[in-house]
Design an enzyme around this catalytic site. Structure first.
Site, mmCIF file in Angstrom:
data_model
loop_
_atom_site.group_PDB
_atom_site.id
_atom_site.type_symbol
_atom_site.label_atom_id
_atom_site.label_comp_id
_atom_site.label_asym_id
_atom_site.label_seq_id
_atom_site.Cartn_x
_atom_site.Cartn_y
_atom_site.Cartn_z
ATOM 1 N N LYS A 1 0.831 -1.201 0.000
ATOM 2 C CA LYS A 1 0.000 0.000 0.000
ATOM 3 C C LYS A 1 0.871 1.260 0.000
ATOM 4 O O LYS A 1 2.091 1.201 0.152
ATOM 5 C CB LYS A 1 -0.926 -0.010 1.223
ATOM 6 C CG LYS A 1 -1.843 -1.225 1.268
ATOM 7 C CD LYS A 1 -2.759 -1.283 0.057
ATOM 8 C CE LYS A 1 -3.832 -2.357 0.185
ATOM 9 N NZ LYS A 1 -3.323 -3.725 0.296
HETATM 10 C C1 LIG Z 1 -10.080 -3.352 -0.391
HETATM 11 C C2 LIG Z 1 -9.241 -4.131 0.565
HETATM 12 N N1 LIG Z 1 -9.774 -4.517 1.742
HETATM 13 C C3 LIG Z 1 -9.045 -5.187 2.649
HETATM 14 C C4 LIG Z 1 -7.719 -5.505 2.432
HETATM 15 C C5 LIG Z 1 -6.960 -6.261 3.485
HETATM 16 O O1 LIG Z 1 -5.886 -5.513 3.985
HETATM 17 P P1 LIG Z 1 -4.619 -6.240 4.668
HETATM 18 O O2 LIG Z 1 -3.821 -6.871 3.562
HETATM 19 O O3 LIG Z 1 -3.868 -5.134 5.363
HETATM 20 O O4 LIG Z 1 -5.140 -7.259 5.632
HETATM 21 C C6 LIG Z 1 -7.117 -5.114 1.225
HETATM 22 C C7 LIG Z 1 -5.701 -5.438 0.947
HETATM 23 O O5 LIG Z 1 -5.265 -5.483 -0.159
HETATM 24 C C8 LIG Z 1 -7.891 -4.412 0.273
HETATM 25 O O6 LIG Z 1 -7.357 -4.004 -0.890
#
Ligand SMILES: Cc1ncc(COP(=O)(O)O)c(C=O)c1O
Length: 260
Positions: free
Chosen positions: A209
């Site tokens: 990110k």
């Molecule tokens: C739209 C969305 N929601 C949730 C997540 C989950 O985040 P994390 O990878 O920090 O658990 C992501 C990760 O790519 C995402 O793009």
């Protein structure tokens, strides 16, 4: 016959970019010095899963949370060890119970929906808008049933969902809103940061990110009561509720969602 230079690389033509990209390193001397100071202190995490001062983590975690709250212009920012954890905590903090329905975008990463399933609630997929790929408010309203408790808007690919329209629907039907703004830290919606107009919003701090801590996430809310419930779910709520004097025990099964 097509000349080689007009053929796509996919079909055997020359590559437009022949050189590999140089890997960008987002971590510089400032980050190295900060990490070194923490390592030298000998304390990598200062959370304790019991009620008391350390329930909210150590000074570095709190400093980061204060900086995030200031940046996003919200009352509370709460770190978690992934945004997947953040979404689970958000659904839990709203008191979503088994059989409740949460309307969510189908055009997202799986965690938006699985966070709802985690509490034995039902993700209901509404349609998306063709221009933003975010939830279509008309489709959201068409999918509301007597079991609907919340809407999970997903600010996909850096674009905010239509929060004004979703808020109007939520108010009409007595629903709460979660913003999954994993992919949209810094995106603006009518002068405010995407994610901050929901009851609970937040961002992924995963390595891929814009801003990252390797793995991690940050929840944002302007509701102090919800913020406390998020902190409880983050840190073994069930072991703390008696000492903290919590009387609403709905979804007070906690986890270790702490960012070290
Ligand atoms: C739209 C969305 N929601 C949730 C997540 C989950 O985040 P994390 O990878 O920090 O658990 C992501 C990760 O790519 C995402 O793009």
């Amino acid at each position: 016959m097509t000349s080689p230079s007009t053929r796509l690389a996919l079909h055997g033509g020359p590559k437009t970019i022949a050189q590999p990209f140089v890997r960008y390193n987002p971590l510089g001397p400032e980050e190295v010095a900060a990490a070194k100071a923490v390592i030298e202190s000998g304390v990598l995490s200062q959370f304790l899963g019991r009620w008391g001062a350390d329930f909210y983590g150590g000074p570095k975690v709190r400093e980061f949370e204060r900086a995030c709250a200031e940046y996003f212009g919200v009352k509370r920012a709460i770190t978690v060890n992934s945004w997947t954890s953040g979404l689970v905590a958000a659904v839990g903090a709203l008191g979503i119970e088994p059989g409740d329905e949460v309307i969510v975008s189908p055009w997202t990463m799986c965690a938006s929906a699985t966070a709802i399933l985690h509490w034995n609630a039902i993700p209901v997929f509404a349609d998306i808008e063709p221009d933003t790929f975010c939830l279509d408010p008309k489709s959201v309203e068409a999918n509301i049933t007597p079991h609907t408790r919340a809407i999970m808007a997903v600010d996909i690919c850096g674009h905010s969902a239509n929060l004004d329209a979703l808020r109007a629907i939520a108010d009409r039907h007595g629903l709460r809103i979660i913003s999954d703004s994993a992919q949209a830290p810094g995106a603006m919606y009518k002068g405010r940061y995407a994610g901050t107009l929901a009851d609970i919003g937040g961002y992924s701090l995963n390595y891929h990110k814009h801003i990252h801590t390797g793995e991690g996430g940050i929840l944002v809310t302007n509701d102090e009561d919800l913020a406390e419930r998020l902190c409880l779910i983050r840190n073994h709520a069930e072991a703390v509720v008696a000492d903290k004097g919590v009387t609403d025990l709905t979804n007070m099964i906690g986890h270790n969602f702490r960012l070290g």
